[in-house]
Write an enzyme that holds these catalytic residues in place. Structure first.
Site, PDB file in Angstrom:
ATOM      1  N   LYS A 159      -3.133  -7.838  -5.794  1.00 32.64           N
ATOM      2  CA  LYS A 159      -3.847  -7.669  -7.063  1.00 32.64           C
ATOM      3  C   LYS A 159      -4.186  -9.003  -7.724  1.00 32.64           C
ATOM      4  O   LYS A 159      -5.153  -9.102  -8.479  1.00 32.64           O
ATOM      5  CB  LYS A 159      -3.029  -6.783  -8.002  1.00 32.64           C
ATOM      6  CG  LYS A 159      -3.019  -5.320  -7.594  1.00 32.64           C
ATOM      7  CD  LYS A 159      -2.282  -4.473  -8.598  1.00 32.64           C
ATOM      8  CE  LYS A 159      -2.463  -2.990  -8.302  1.00 32.64           C
ATOM      9  NZ  LYS A 159      -1.960  -2.592  -6.998  1.00 32.64           N
ATOM     10  N   GLU A 243      -1.081  -7.987 -17.219  1.00 37.13           N
ATOM     11  CA  GLU A 243      -2.406  -8.095 -17.809  1.00 37.13           C
ATOM     12  C   GLU A 243      -2.488  -7.244 -19.071  1.00 37.13           C
ATOM     13  O   GLU A 243      -1.617  -6.398 -19.326  1.00 37.13           O
ATOM     14  CB  GLU A 243      -3.491  -7.675 -16.811  1.00 37.13           C
ATOM     15  CG  GLU A 243      -3.376  -6.255 -16.316  1.00 37.13           C
ATOM     16  CD  GLU A 243      -4.311  -5.968 -15.153  1.00 37.13           C
ATOM     17  OE1 GLU A 243      -4.790  -6.921 -14.516  1.00 37.13           O
ATOM     18  OE2 GLU A 243      -4.548  -4.777 -14.876  1.00 37.13           O
ATOM     19  N   ASN A 333      -9.092  -0.136  -3.499  1.00 36.53           N
ATOM     20  CA  ASN A 333      -8.278   0.517  -2.477  1.00 36.53           C
ATOM     21  C   ASN A 333      -9.028   0.467  -1.154  1.00 36.53           C
ATOM     22  O   ASN A 333     -10.123   1.028  -1.031  1.00 36.53           O
ATOM     23  CB  ASN A 333      -7.988   1.963  -2.869  1.00 36.53           C
ATOM     24  CG  ASN A 333      -7.082   2.033  -4.080  1.00 36.53           C
ATOM     25  OD1 ASN A 333      -6.067   1.355  -4.149  1.00 36.53           O
ATOM     26  ND2 ASN A 333      -7.458   2.843  -5.057  1.00 36.53           N
ATOM     27  N   ARG A 335      -9.017   1.866   1.682  1.00 46.86           N
ATOM     28  CA  ARG A 335      -8.685   3.039   2.506  1.00 46.86           C
ATOM     29  C   ARG A 335      -9.456   4.242   1.987  1.00 46.86           C
ATOM     30  O   ARG A 335     -10.175   4.148   1.002  1.00 46.86           O
ATOM     31  CB  ARG A 335      -7.181   3.323   2.419  1.00 46.86           C
ATOM     32  CG  ARG A 335      -6.704   3.437   0.965  1.00 46.86           C
ATOM     33  CD  ARG A 335      -5.292   3.936   0.833  1.00 46.86           C
ATOM     34  NE  ARG A 335      -4.763   3.779  -0.500  1.00 46.86           N
ATOM     35  CZ  ARG A 335      -5.016   4.568  -1.530  1.00 46.86           C
ATOM     36  NH1 ARG A 335      -5.861   5.573  -1.394  1.00 46.86           N
ATOM     37  NH2 ARG A 335      -4.454   4.361  -2.719  1.00 46.86           N
ATOM     38  N   PHE A 391       5.800  16.317 -17.254  1.00 50.53           N
ATOM     39  CA  PHE A 391       4.512  16.683 -16.647  1.00 50.53           C
ATOM     40  C   PHE A 391       4.590  16.775 -15.129  1.00 50.53           C
ATOM     41  O   PHE A 391       3.567  16.837 -14.463  1.00 50.53           O
ATOM     42  CB  PHE A 391       3.403  15.708 -17.048  1.00 50.53           C
ATOM     43  CG  PHE A 391       3.157  15.661 -18.531  1.00 50.53           C
ATOM     44  CD1 PHE A 391       2.633  16.759 -19.187  1.00 50.53           C
ATOM     45  CD2 PHE A 391       3.465  14.531 -19.261  1.00 50.53           C
ATOM     46  CE1 PHE A 391       2.410  16.735 -20.552  1.00 50.53           C
ATOM     47  CE2 PHE A 391       3.251  14.491 -20.629  1.00 50.53           C
ATOM     48  CZ  PHE A 391       2.722  15.595 -21.285  1.00 50.53           C
TER      49      PHE A 391
END
Length: 710
Positions: A159, A243, A333, A335, A391
């Site tokens: 990243k 960040e 990503n 993939r 959740f």
């Protein structure tokens, strides 16, 4: 030595019909509006090994079969009878259940490739799909990796590096610290310079793992600890970056497709803002929020980034979008994404086929002007999770009954399980990806309601109640969503569907009619009444129905399959076939069609009905039985403030207390890891620790006693 099986005799006839729905029994899939146009003159590979499991392995195998390519499945010992193993032409066992010893075991997978003579490997998503070392080893052996080259995987998988490349490619980026954070105190210092709130996340991460939001110094220290541990566990790399956290954004991603000849396309966007713990729950394509200019700008920046790293395959560039339609690069990503089916629905492209063609060296078949937005698609991720706990905390068990809504038009179910399959602690608890398609968003959402109501899952706790509530919520229907949707709509946690007065009457009437239908059936023997009595059609029943601690007196009369139920002076008409052996209960209530599910029915009058997605417990008694029941003793509920039970199956990572310790309310007592996510268990009150029933390394089940307080 890896175990090996040949399944060459296991062949199925697969039809690829452009823009027509068709059913796949073995993988439980109905394909909505995408086409695999196979050209027999376009040679690709003779045999592909799929280095994955579950639904994505099934998905890849389907396209391979349509392209005339033989397939090899790999599996752990507990997956030996899994659906993807049965679908493949050959299968190789690559180790025991833990992922580090099987699906992440590069040596065993490389041996499987040599053993079977596979020419290429499709990695699916997760596991080794973004592992540059795996791609390098394949290249060294002359085996094609169906994905981008190692340079792109390395550049976009880190990243920190990806953010620097994105800046150079003139892609909008989020303000933050571009280096590696060394320790918790440096994290606090950097967070103070950036300004709270901040996002702490794994440099090598993905899928919401190793990611925490911090609003102050203490949360930064805690977030650094948990994120680094999760990152090390999930990716073998504990490096973190920090960040600026963009509060209340949308999460919108662009699907890209690029070949080895410098051609690249963007295949429109996917709206992925409905999330819990930074993991997606409901996705749709296109987004209600983007206008054509913003869509084009995001697509062009995504293609610019892909070209900057010489990307060649299907990939996804993720953006955060604020309320003013400013967008910022989040990550790429490298993939196939979990949610790729909704892009296939609105574009008509088979992304797996495109990946295989690109890996063989063919140029893209389409230009940017060829890429349409046809209709609307919605995807619900169906998980073996308890939606009433944060959740969705993982659930495990065996699917004692399982029936997908395959017969509904414009419904697609990507799954890799079947009735009798086990949902284990070792792997992601996803059951399936339920996708619906419509010419409009309203059509797609209505079809999703119907599909969820017709989805039968028994043996594990699942999140269909939450999914069903999300898609009918006024905020979601209007498109007013963000990544904070769930905590904002359910600030006290998800409680299930809240019944309106009309829905309560419908539910009570259905339970009463079902009770009477069962009573009448019990009076029959081989179709005849056991005893000669007054015809049932002329009988009436007075019943007492209990729901949510409320008691209701009902009058029921019957004529054939039609029941008239009187509740508080109002009449409700209920009719249906009343097949009590069926998992589904399609009925008509006051002229409106409903599909319910009877989850439980006992001789004591207890009935559990799944109605509009949520399970409701009722008790139906005759008037006499109700008058006598008040004399029965009530069970005393357990004092949950003095005990700590595991809310999910998992393993104990750490225990922070011992008998005799004093703990404060909210203090961490232990940490449970489930599906590579770490969860801090805290004290419900200030007290002294009476006893500790677990230690680090223990495996615990849902409800297991961990700690007792005095």
């Amino acid at each position: 030595m890896a175990a090996y099986r040949s399944a060459a005799g296991f062949q199925r006839v697969l039809h690829a019909v452009k823009h027509v729905c068709f059913s796949k029994q073995r993988c439980g899939v109905i394909i909505c509006r995408y086409s695999t146009v196979y050209d027999p003159n376009e040679k690709t590979f003779d045999k592909i090994l799929i280095a994955n499991r579950g639904e994505i392995a099934c998905r890849v195998i389907k396209t391979c079969k349509k392209m005339g390519i033989k397939t090899v499945a790999v599996h752990s010992d507990v997956d030996s009878s899994a659906v993807h193993v049965k679908m493949a032409d050959e299968a190789v066992c690559v180790g025991p259940a833990p992922t580090s010893k099987s699906y992440l075991n590069m040596d065993a997978i490389m041996n499987a490739i040599k053993q079977t003579g596979a020419q290429a490997v499709h990695p699916g998503y997760g596991f080794l799909s973004e592992n540059k070392e795996f791609a390098k080893r394949l290249a060294a052996e002359g085996v094609t990796f169906i994905g981008p080259d190692t340079h792109a995987i390395q550049a976009m998988g880190d990243k920190i590096e990806s953010k620097l490349i994105a800046k150079a490619a003139k892609v909008n980026t989020i303000p933050g610290f571009d280096g590696v954070v060394k320790d918790a105190e440096e994290a606090v210092k950097i967070a103070g310079e950036i300004g709270y709130p901040v996002m702490i996340k794994a440099s090598a991460g993905g899928g919401g793992k190793g990611m925490r939001i911090a609003w102050n110094n203490e949360e930064t220290r805690e977030g650094f600890r948990f994120s680094s541990q999760e990152a090390a566990s999930s990716f073998g790399d504990d490096r973190l970056l920090i960040e600026k956290f963009i509060d209340n954004p949308r999460h919108i991603e662009i699907q890209v497709l690029a070949d080895k000849h410098g051609n690249a396309l963007w295949l429109n966007e996917r709206e992925c803002s409905i999330q819990r713990r930074n993991q997606k729950v409901v996705e749709e394509a296109p987004s209600t929020f983007l206008d054509p200019d913003t869509r084009r700008a995001m697509g062009e920046q995504a293609v610019s980034l892909a070209k900057a790293v010489k990307y060649s395959s299907a990939g996804t560039v993720e953006f955060l979008v604020d309320s003013k339609k400013n967008f910022f690069f989040l990550e790429m990503n490298t993939r196939l994404q979990v949610e790729h089916p909704i892009t296939e629905c609105i574009t008509g492209l088979d992304l797996v086929q495109q990946m295989i063609r690109i890996a063989k060296g063919y140029q893209l078949q389409h230009k940017q002007s060829d890429i349409p937005i046809n209709g609307w698609a919605v995807e619900s991720r169906v998980y073996a999770e308890d939606p009433y706990k944060s959740f969705g905390l993982p659930s495990i068990g065996r699917l004692s009954q399982y029936q997908e809504p395959r017969d509904l038009p414009n419904v697609r179910v990507d799954s890799g399980i079947q009735e009798g399959s086990d949902i284990s602690i070792y792997y992601d608890p996803m059951i399936s990806k339920l996708v619906t398609y419509g010419n409009t968003r309203e059509e797609a959402l209505k079809k999703m309601e119907e599909a969820l109501d017709n989805y039968v899952i028994r043996g594990v706790t699942h999140n269909i109640p939450l999914l069903r509530e999300i898609i009918v919520h006024p905020r979601f229907v209007s498109g007013d969503i963000s990544t904070k949707f769930l905590p904002e709509v359910y600030p006290d946690g998800f409680k299930g569907h809240m019944l309106t007065a009309g829905e309560r009457r419908e539910l009570l009437a259905t339970a009463a009619a079902l009770y009477v239908a069962a009573q009448l059936r019990s009076q029959k023997f081989l179709g005849d009444l056991r005893v000669s009595i007054v015809p049932a059609e002329s009988r009436q029943w007075e019943l007492c129905v209990e729901l949510d601690k409320g008691v209701h007196m009902l009058g029921v009369s019957r004529s054939g399959n039609n029941y008239t139920v009187e509740i508080d002076g109002e009449k409700v008409e209920v009719s249906g076939e009343w097949n009590l052996a069926s998992a589904l209960l399609p009925i008509t209530i006051n002229g409106k069609h409903r599909t319910l599910q009877c989850l439980l029915r006992t001789a004591a009058g207890e009935i559990t009905l799944q109605y509009v997605g949520t399970s409701f417990k009722l008790r139906v008694l005759s008037k006499l039985a109700a008058s006598l029941s008040k004399h029965m003793p009530e069970k005393v509920p357990e004092d949950t403030s003095s005990i700590l039970r595991s809310p999910m199956p998992g393993s104990v990572v750490a225990v922070s207390v011992k008998p005799g310790d004093n703990v404060a309310e909210g203090q961490e007592i232990c940490v449970i890891e489930a599906m590579k996510m770490q969860n801090s268990m805290t004290a419900a009150k200030t007290a002294k620790v009476k006893s500790v029933h677990c230690k680090a390394g223990d495996t615990v089940g849902e409800g297991d006693l961990l700690v007792e307080l005095e």
